[in-house]
Design a protein around this motif. Structure first.
Motif, PDB file in Angstrom:
ATOM      1  N   VAL B  58      -3.215  51.594  76.394  1.00  0.00           N
ATOM      2  CA  VAL B  58      -1.884  51.963  75.887  1.00  0.00           C
ATOM      3  C   VAL B  58      -0.966  50.743  75.880  1.00  0.00           C
ATOM      4  CG1 VAL B  58       0.167  53.342  76.360  1.00  0.00           C
ATOM      5  CG2 VAL B  58      -2.076  54.355  76.592  1.00  0.00           C
ATOM      6  N   HIS B  59      -1.022  49.982  76.965  1.00  0.00           N
ATOM      7  CA  HIS B  59      -0.144  48.818  77.094  1.00  0.00           C
ATOM      8  C   HIS B  59      -0.457  47.775  76.027  1.00  0.00           C
ATOM      9  CE1 HIS B  59       1.854  45.379  78.977  1.00  0.00           C
ATOM     10  NE2 HIS B  59       2.608  46.290  79.568  1.00  0.00           N
ATOM     11  N   ASP B  60      -1.750  47.484  75.853  1.00  0.00           N
ATOM     12  CA  ASP B  60      -2.158  46.478  74.861  1.00  0.00           C
ATOM     13  C   ASP B  60      -1.757  46.905  73.459  1.00  0.00           C
ATOM     14  OD1 ASP B  60      -3.188  44.722  76.632  1.00  0.00           O
ATOM     15  OD2 ASP B  60      -5.232  45.475  76.508  1.00  0.00           O
ATOM     16  N   THR B  61      -2.068  48.163  73.146  1.00  0.00           N
ATOM     17  CA  THR B  61      -1.797  48.638  71.786  1.00  0.00           C
ATOM     18  C   THR B  61      -0.315  48.602  71.488  1.00  0.00           C
ATOM     19  OG1 THR B  61      -3.558  50.185  72.227  1.00  0.00           O
ATOM     20  CG2 THR B  61      -2.386  50.458  70.165  1.00  0.00           C
ATOM     21  N   SER B  62       0.490  49.134  72.406  1.00  0.00           N
ATOM     22  CA  SER B  62       1.917  49.210  72.104  1.00  0.00           C
ATOM     23  C   SER B  62       2.552  47.824  72.125  1.00  0.00           C
ATOM     24  CB  SER B  62       2.628  50.154  73.070  1.00  0.00           C
ATOM     25  OG  SER B  62       2.353  49.792  74.367  1.00  0.00           O
ATOM     26  N   SER B  63       2.036  46.919  72.967  1.00  0.00           N
ATOM     27  CA  SER B  63       2.567  45.553  72.938  1.00  0.00           C
ATOM     28  C   SER B  63       2.299  44.915  71.596  1.00  0.00           C
ATOM     29  CB  SER B  63       1.903  44.690  74.020  1.00  0.00           C
ATOM     30  OG  SER B  63       2.394  45.039  75.259  1.00  0.00           O
ATOM     31  N   PHE B  64       1.091  45.176  71.076  1.00  0.00           N
ATOM     32  CA  PHE B  64       0.721  44.596  69.786  1.00  0.00           C
ATOM     33  C   PHE B  64       1.643  45.115  68.686  1.00  0.00           C
ATOM     34  CE2 PHE B  64      -1.710  44.756  65.838  1.00  0.00           C
ATOM     35  CZ  PHE B  64      -1.981  43.406  65.693  1.00  0.00           C
ATOM     36  N   VAL B  65       1.864  46.427  68.693  1.00  0.00           N
ATOM     37  CA  VAL B  65       2.703  47.017  67.641  1.00  0.00           C
ATOM     38  C   VAL B  65       4.142  46.534  67.794  1.00  0.00           C
ATOM     39  CG1 VAL B  65       3.542  49.161  66.635  1.00  0.00           C
ATOM     40  CG2 VAL B  65       1.230  49.032  67.512  1.00  0.00           C
ATOM     41  N   GLN B  66       4.610  46.479  69.041  1.00  0.00           N
ATOM     42  CA  GLN B  66       5.995  46.084  69.282  1.00  0.00           C
ATOM     43  C   GLN B  66       6.262  44.668  68.817  1.00  0.00           C
ATOM     44  OE1 GLN B  66       6.949  46.873  73.329  1.00  0.00           O
ATOM     45  NE2 GLN B  66       8.614  48.216  72.746  1.00  0.00           N
ATOM     46  N   GLN B  67       5.253  43.843  68.941  1.00  0.00           N
ATOM     47  CA  GLN B  67       5.403  42.452  68.530  1.00  0.00           C
ATOM     48  C   GLN B  67       5.730  42.365  67.047  1.00  0.00           C
ATOM     49  OE1 GLN B  67       2.047  40.194  69.728  1.00  0.00           O
ATOM     50  NE2 GLN B  67       3.008  38.264  69.228  1.00  0.00           N
ATOM     51  N   VAL B  68       5.122  43.272  66.289  1.00  0.00           N
ATOM     52  CA  VAL B  68       5.362  43.300  64.840  1.00  0.00           C
ATOM     53  C   VAL B  68       6.849  43.524  64.565  1.00  0.00           C
ATOM     54  CG1 VAL B  68       4.827  44.538  62.720  1.00  0.00           C
ATOM     55  CG2 VAL B  68       3.050  44.133  64.417  1.00  0.00           C
ATOM     56  N   PHE B  69       7.486  44.348  65.409  1.00  0.00           N
ATOM     57  CA  PHE B  69       8.921  44.596  65.241  1.00  0.00           C
ATOM     58  C   PHE B  69       9.750  43.467  65.842  1.00  0.00           C
ATOM     59  CE2 PHE B  69       7.215  48.861  64.969  1.00  0.00           C
ATOM     60  CZ  PHE B  69       7.933  49.382  63.918  1.00  0.00           C
ATOM     61  N   TYR B  70       9.262  42.948  66.983  1.00  0.00           N
ATOM     62  CA  TYR B  70      10.097  42.034  67.763  1.00  0.00           C
ATOM     63  C   TYR B  70      10.276  40.699  67.067  1.00  0.00           C
ATOM     64  CZ  TYR B  70      12.085  39.993  71.978  1.00  0.00           C
ATOM     65  OH  TYR B  70      12.929  39.425  72.879  1.00  0.00           O
ATOM     66  N   ARG B  71       9.203  40.161  66.512  1.00  0.00           N
ATOM     67  CA  ARG B  71       9.276  38.792  66.002  1.00  0.00           C
ATOM     68  C   ARG B  71      10.227  38.618  64.828  1.00  0.00           C
ATOM     69  NH1 ARG B  71       3.459  36.026  66.671  1.00  0.00           N
ATOM     70  NH2 ARG B  71       4.620  34.165  66.114  1.00  0.00           N
ATOM     71  N   PRO B  72      10.145  39.481  63.802  1.00  0.00           N
ATOM     72  CA  PRO B  72      11.115  39.316  62.698  1.00  0.00           C
ATOM     73  C   PRO B  72      12.559  39.472  63.163  1.00  0.00           C
ATOM     74  CG  PRO B  72       9.479  40.993  62.174  1.00  0.00           C
ATOM     75  CD  PRO B  72       9.205  40.563  63.543  1.00  0.00           C
ATOM     76  N   THR B  73      12.787  40.459  64.058  1.00  0.00           N
ATOM     77  CA  THR B  73      14.157  40.662  64.547  1.00  0.00           C
ATOM     78  C   THR B  73      14.651  39.437  65.282  1.00  0.00           C
ATOM     79  OG1 THR B  73      13.273  42.803  65.097  1.00  0.00           O
ATOM     80  CG2 THR B  73      15.591  42.443  65.547  1.00  0.00           C
ATOM     81  N   ALA B  74      13.764  38.888  66.128  1.00  0.00           N
ATOM     82  CA  ALA B  74      14.136  37.697  66.884  1.00  0.00           C
ATOM     83  C   ALA B  74      14.456  36.547  65.931  1.00  0.00           C
ATOM     84  CB  ALA B  74      13.011  37.313  67.837  1.00  0.00           C
ATOM     85  N   ALA B  75      13.666  36.441  64.864  1.00  0.00           N
ATOM     86  CA  ALA B  75      13.888  35.365  63.898  1.00  0.00           C
ATOM     87  C   ALA B  75      15.252  35.521  63.235  1.00  0.00           C
ATOM     88  CB  ALA B  75      12.783  35.379  62.850  1.00  0.00           C
ATOM     89  N   VAL B  76      15.567  36.757  62.828  1.00  0.00           N
ATOM     90  CA  VAL B  76      16.855  36.998  62.168  1.00  0.00           C
ATOM     91  C   VAL B  76      18.001  36.702  63.118  1.00  0.00           C
ATOM     92  CG1 VAL B  76      18.340  38.784  61.193  1.00  0.00           C
ATOM     93  CG2 VAL B  76      15.934  38.686  60.561  1.00  0.00           C
ATOM     94  N   SER B  77      17.872  37.190  64.357  1.00  0.00           N
ATOM     95  CA  SER B  77      18.976  37.000  65.304  1.00  0.00           C
ATOM     96  C   SER B  77      19.112  35.513  65.652  1.00  0.00           C
ATOM     97  CB  SER B  77      18.764  37.863  66.544  1.00  0.00           C
ATOM     98  OG  SER B  77      18.337  37.118  67.615  1.00  0.00           O
ATOM     99  N   ALA B  78      17.980  34.795  65.703  1.00  0.00           N
ATOM    100  CA  ALA B  78      18.037  33.358  65.976  1.00  0.00           C
ATOM    101  C   ALA B  78      18.720  32.633  64.827  1.00  0.00           C
ATOM    102  CB  ALA B  78      16.635  32.811  66.183  1.00  0.00           C
ATOM    103  N   PHE B  79      18.462  33.112  63.591  1.00  0.00           N
ATOM    104  CA  PHE B  79      19.077  32.491  62.427  1.00  0.00           C
ATOM    105  C   PHE B  79      20.605  32.579  62.515  1.00  0.00           C
ATOM    106  CE2 PHE B  79      20.896  33.088  58.159  1.00  0.00           C
ATOM    107  CZ  PHE B  79      20.619  31.842  57.631  1.00  0.00           C
ATOM    108  N   PHE B  80      21.103  33.774  62.827  1.00  0.00           N
ATOM    109  CA  PHE B  80      22.559  33.944  62.915  1.00  0.00           C
ATOM    110  C   PHE B  80      23.140  33.107  64.043  1.00  0.00           C
ATOM    111  CE2 PHE B  80      21.777  37.789  60.387  1.00  0.00           C
ATOM    112  CZ  PHE B  80      22.703  37.524  59.391  1.00  0.00           C
ATOM    113  N   GLU B  81      22.391  33.045  65.148  1.00  0.00           N
ATOM    114  CA  GLU B  81      22.844  32.236  66.268  1.00  0.00           C
ATOM    115  C   GLU B  81      22.946  30.769  65.846  1.00  0.00           C
ATOM    116  OE1 GLU B  81      20.810  32.310  70.378  1.00  0.00           O
ATOM    117  OE2 GLU B  81      21.533  34.320  69.897  1.00  0.00           O
ATOM    118  N   ASN B  82      21.925  30.331  65.106  1.00  0.00           N
ATOM    119  CA  ASN B  82      21.911  28.933  64.660  1.00  0.00           C
ATOM    120  C   ASN B  82      23.093  28.626  63.754  1.00  0.00           C
ATOM    121  OD1 ASN B  82      19.624  28.506  66.061  1.00  0.00           O
ATOM    122  ND2 ASN B  82      18.239  28.647  64.311  1.00  0.00           N
TER     123      ASN B  82
END
Lengths: 175, 311
Positions: B58-82
């Motif tokens: 469960v942990h591996d699967t959900s971490s994998f799926v969450q990463q799909v959501f996390y990375r683009p969001t992090a990129a967008v938020s980093a862009f605005f921060e920059n």
């Protein structure tokens, strides 16, 4: 069929809660705003669908949360979500389900949820707040976050539930 | 009899719904559920070594799926921060240039000291074990996949490195600024990190010292004050040279937590509760933010111990 879509929706909501929402919370407020979007939808299930659906959804998604963010203990979220979903379904099983009532359920539910979680962590002596601190620090602020989320999703979710119920009625009539 | 039943049903309907809940069967099931859950919590509370395969899955699967959501969001938020930091770029560039000049100078010094050190080790006939202990740490870069924002008592995050990548329970996780937390549970391809802010009297304290006065100073980080967002460092001796503004690093004493990792800065020093020792208030170096990448610190005698045994 509709039930499966609902589970998928809740799963996506769960993943968003852990990955997108942290970016929306200002850095200084981390730990002060507690996000329970999945729980809010479970409460909707309790009021607009059936208490047993809410119980199962609450137990399932609570357990998922417990396992994915396993820190010290497994179980508190599963227990609380299941219990409160069921209670919401039992107590508010009335004919006229208004929007104000639903928002009231969300407010009280969020408050009870945090209180029970606090109680469980205190029981196992894992908490480092007094209740008064916890209340002012995060319980009351996050109640309003839940309320805002409930306001946003009220109309689409209500339509969805009405549709599901309509389908169920049709099915039973055909049978 | 029948009459009784009818009146009873009638009565039941009239009675408040909440009262209904306390019907025998439901009460029994509720009690059973409560007991089951308390048992589950008690069972999972202890110091569990390994997770079951179901939890790992469960942990591996959900971490994998969450990463799909996390990375683009992090990129967008980093862009605005920059974008919002754009005006400070010039100043930052100046600062970095100075830092780079310092680094070049120190690098020459470091090379000389390192060569000397190697020579002394040979002269003093260090054993293989001692050499292994002095090897530098290995840093594994990890992507954050999700943060727990639903529970203030359990501040944790998930990363995408697991036991297959050599991560073990208890390894420190750091950001560029300093220590973030400790690995608490490991799955195959992902693991969860307890933030240092969760430290309390029950968990293992971290032995710390002052950077630059490593042999003269000693203390323990034992608890985190949630109202002021500071650590409390205890067991400081009266004649300890620790002062305000000093940088606190882990000392490696006790063996569990590797030495030299930055934890925070001293804000205030005061006499402790009993009066025999002093305490210090420490401002954490790595405050919470939406981390994208973190480093898992793998101490040399831990990560490769199995390989060395094999040789």
């Amino acid at each position: 069929m509709n039930r499966n879509w609902m589970i998928l929706f809740l799963l996506i909501l769960f993943f968003i809660e852990g990955s997108v929402v942290p970016h929306l919370i200002p850095d200084g407020w981390y730990g002060r705003i507690v996000v329970q979007f999945v729980f809010v939808v479970v409460l909707f299930h309790g009021v607009y669908a059936h208490r047993h659906t809410a119980l199962l959804m609450g137990l399932g998604f609570g357990l998922l949360h417990d396992i994915v963010y396993y820190g010290q203990i497994i179980g508190p979220h599963s227990f609380t979500m299941g219990l409160l979903g069921y209670l919401a379904g039992t107590v508010f099983n009335v004919r006229h389900k208004t929007m104000v009532m639903m928002l009231f359920v969300v407010l009280i539910g969020s408050f009870l949820y945090q209180t029970i979680i606090y109680g469980i962590y205190t029981l196992f002596s894992l908490s480092h707040f007094t209740y008064q601190q916890a209340l002012l620090d995060y319980i009351i602020p996050s109640m309003f976050v839940q309320l805002i989320f409930a306001l946003i999703v009220y109309v689409p979710l209500r339509k969805w539930f009405d549709m599901i119920q309509g389908n169920n009625k049709k099915d039973s009539e055909e049978a | 009899m029948c009459m009784n039943k009818v009146t009873k049903r009638h009565y039941d309907e009239k009675v408040l719904t909440l009262f209904k809940l306390l019907g025998n069967k439901r009460l029994f099931i509720l009690m059973l559920g409560l007991i089951l859950f308390i048992a589950l919590m008690g069972f999972s509370l202890g110091n569990r070594g390994k997770l079951t395969w179901a939890e790992k899955f469960v942990h591996d699967t959900s971490s994998f799926v969450q990463q799909v959501f996390y990375r683009p969001t992090a990129a967008v938020s980093a862009f605005f921060e920059n974008v919002s930091n754009l005006s400070e770029t010039y100043e930052e560039n100046e600062r970095l240039k100075t830092a780079y000049a310092h680094y070049i100078r120190d690098k020459a010094e470091y090379n000389r000291v390192k060569a000397d050190n190697e020579r002394y080790k040979k002269l003093l006939e260090f054993t293989e074990h001692q050499k292994a202990q002095n090897r530098p740490y290995e840093y594994r870069i990890a992507q954050v996949t999700g943060l727990n924002v639903a529970d203030p008592f359990n501040q944790s995050l998930n990363i995408n490195l697991g036991s297959k990548n050599g991560v073990q329970k208890g390894m420190p996780v750091i950001a560029v600024e300093g220590v973030v937390g400790v690995i608490s549970h490991v799955s195959e391809f992902s693991s969860s990190v307890q933030l240092l802010t969760n430290i309390d009297e029950k968990s293992r304290a971290i032995a710390v010292t002052v950077q630059g006065k490593e042999n003269k100073s000693f203390g323990m980080i034992e608890s985190y004050d949630h109202s002021n967002n500071t650590f409390l460092m205890t067991r400081i001796e009266e004649n300890d040279p620790l002062d305000e503004g000093d940088v606190i690093v882990s000392s490696g004493l006790g063996g569990k937590f590797p030495a030299g990792l930055i934890i925070g800065k001293v804000i205030k020093r005061q006499v402790g509760d009993i009066g025999l020792t002093h305490t210090a208030v420490i401002e954490p170096a790595a405050t919470y933010q939406d981390w994208r990448e973190l480093f898992v610190v793998i101490p040399p005698n831990k990560g490769n111990s199995s390989q060395e045994n094999g040789q």
